[in-house]
Design an enzyme around this catalytic site. Sequence first.
Site, mmCIF file in Angstrom:
data_model
loop_
_atom_site.group_PDB
_atom_site.id
_atom_site.type_symbol
_atom_site.label_atom_id
_atom_site.label_comp_id
_atom_site.label_asym_id
_atom_site.label_seq_id
_atom_site.Cartn_x
_atom_site.Cartn_y
_atom_site.Cartn_z
ATOM 1 N NE ARG A 1 -4.004 2.018 2.207
ATOM 2 C CZ ARG A 1 -4.388 2.800 3.207
ATOM 3 N NH1 ARG A 1 -3.830 2.692 4.406
ATOM 4 N NH2 ARG A 1 -5.352 3.684 3.024
ATOM 5 C CG HIS B 1 -1.403 5.467 -0.111
ATOM 6 N ND1 HIS B 1 -2.173 5.967 0.914
ATOM 7 C CD2 HIS B 1 -2.196 4.579 -0.768
ATOM 8 C CE1 HIS B 1 -3.375 5.396 0.882
ATOM 9 N NE2 HIS B 1 -3.406 4.542 -0.122
ATOM 10 C CG ASP B 2 6.414 7.208 -2.738
ATOM 11 O OD1 ASP B 2 6.313 8.451 -2.620
ATOM 12 O OD2 ASP B 2 7.470 6.654 -3.100
ATOM 13 C CB VAL C 1 0.941 11.662 -3.675
ATOM 14 C CG1 VAL C 1 0.978 13.102 -3.199
ATOM 15 C CG2 VAL C 1 -0.456 11.073 -3.473
ATOM 16 C CB SER D 1 6.820 13.029 -1.387
ATOM 17 O OG SER D 1 5.881 12.324 -2.179
ATOM 18 C CG ASN E 1 -1.059 9.045 3.051
ATOM 19 O OD1 ASN E 1 -1.348 8.053 2.395
ATOM 20 N ND2 ASN E 1 -0.500 10.116 2.527
ATOM 21 C CG HIS F 1 -7.994 -3.829 -1.728
ATOM 22 N ND1 HIS F 1 -8.930 -2.913 -2.141
ATOM 23 C CD2 HIS F 1 -6.912 -3.082 -1.354
ATOM 24 C CE1 HIS F 1 -8.439 -1.681 -2.040
ATOM 25 N NE2 HIS F 1 -7.215 -1.760 -1.568
#
Length: 332
Positions: A67, A71-72, A75, A81, A100, A201
């Site tokens: 995950r 998410h890195d 964005v 970041s 997050n 998932h």
Amino acid sequence: MAAVAAKLQVLVACALLLLAVGCQASPFWPLEIGYYHDKCPQAEAVVKSVMEKAISQNPGNGAAMIRMLFHDCFVEGCDASVLLDPTPFSPTPEKLSPPNDPTLRGFELIDAIKDALEAACPGVVSCADIVAFAARDASCILSRGKVNFQMPSGRRDGTFSNASEPVKFLVPPTSNLSDLVDSFVVKGLDAEDLVILSGAHTIGRSHCSAFVPDRLNVSSDIDSGLAAFLRGQCPSDATPGGNDPTVMQDVVTPNDLDRQYYNNVLSHTVLFTSDAALLTSEGTARMVVDNANIPGWWEDRFEKAMVKMAGIEVKTGDQGQIRKNCRAINYY
Ligand code: HEM
Ligand SMILES: *[C@@H]1O[C@H](CO)[C@@H](O)[C@H](O)[C@H]1NC(C)=O
Ligand SMILES: *[C@@H]1O[C@H](CO)[C@@H](O)[C@H](O)[C@H]1NC(C)=O
Ligand SMILES: *[C@@H]1O[C@H](CO)[C@@H](O)[C@H](O)[C@H]1NC(C)=O
């Protein structure tokens, strides 16, 4: 004469090959497989050994890394970041944004990998590459070797992180199919990548607030048995950061990275509206059926989609920096 011609042919073929190799060094350009081979030969082995230990202690550590990569990468590109801590100059980094905070986990595991790599090769391996290698290793370990691929590297770490960004690019689990597909297309991915990567998932956990009350209402298509189970696990007023227990995402094989997710989508035993939404178009529904039914189909595509996602808007060359501490940018 024929021998000379044959030699000439070989020469021409070699020259063409050299040209091809020289001009197009890597099919993953600007990244390449084995980027640290000369700079820190043990880099990937170090990541793998820390990941093996962490996952044997808690399989959730593997889910966390997969995950984390998503998410890195969605964005500011795959530039770590998401790992930056707040500072007086940047008081609200990405990690404090609702997608997050407080559910993204595994920051300490990244620190442990970074510590091991700084001991082996100081200042060489980027935090962005650590996230990508860790997600790759987690995929291999949790699939018992069925998802097994090389991860191109050479990413550099970003210096900008702001909480206003994740909410723009990471859509909520209440999203419909068109919003989901749009969010992938913006990042150069497509509807099939969405279907394939959603298969992640099949591991890990979710906090109740991600699907309460959205999925437990009367008009939901969720399986009634699963709904009853979830009503027992979750308070009806579950809120992020408040009273918010967690449940397994895949109740059948919770810690196996396998194609069970697609059977769950078909039997309406998935947690999120965004999971159920994969059945709301003919094209994506057909993909769900193929992934559920054809052995090896999903594993093969998941490998390629992970590499694709891990190549989003990467920084290379003289962009960014190699952080010494994954939680803070370097100051000179
Ligand atoms: C397509 C849109 C997606 C949405 C809306 C979404 C949403 C979510 C939500 C709400 C959670 C629960 C987090 C929590 O409450 O702790 C979650 C967990 C997770 N997601 Fe996604 N996700 C998406 C795509 C992806 C992708 C592309 C990947 C990676 C390939 C991924 C991998 C995971 C993993 C492994 C977990 C379990 C995390 C853990 O156990 O800590 N998700 N996702
Ligand atoms: C950073 O995020 C905060 C809060 O989301 C926002 O108010 C601010 O304008 C953002 N700053 C930059 C430079 O984007
Ligand atoms: C999907 O949801 C958005 C709101 O997030 C809405 O504007 C849009 O009309 C919905 N699309 C469909 C096809 O339902
Ligand atoms: C009920 O749940 C479905 C998803 O299962 C969702 O699309 C719908 O918006 C929800 N309705 C309400 C009133 O929350």
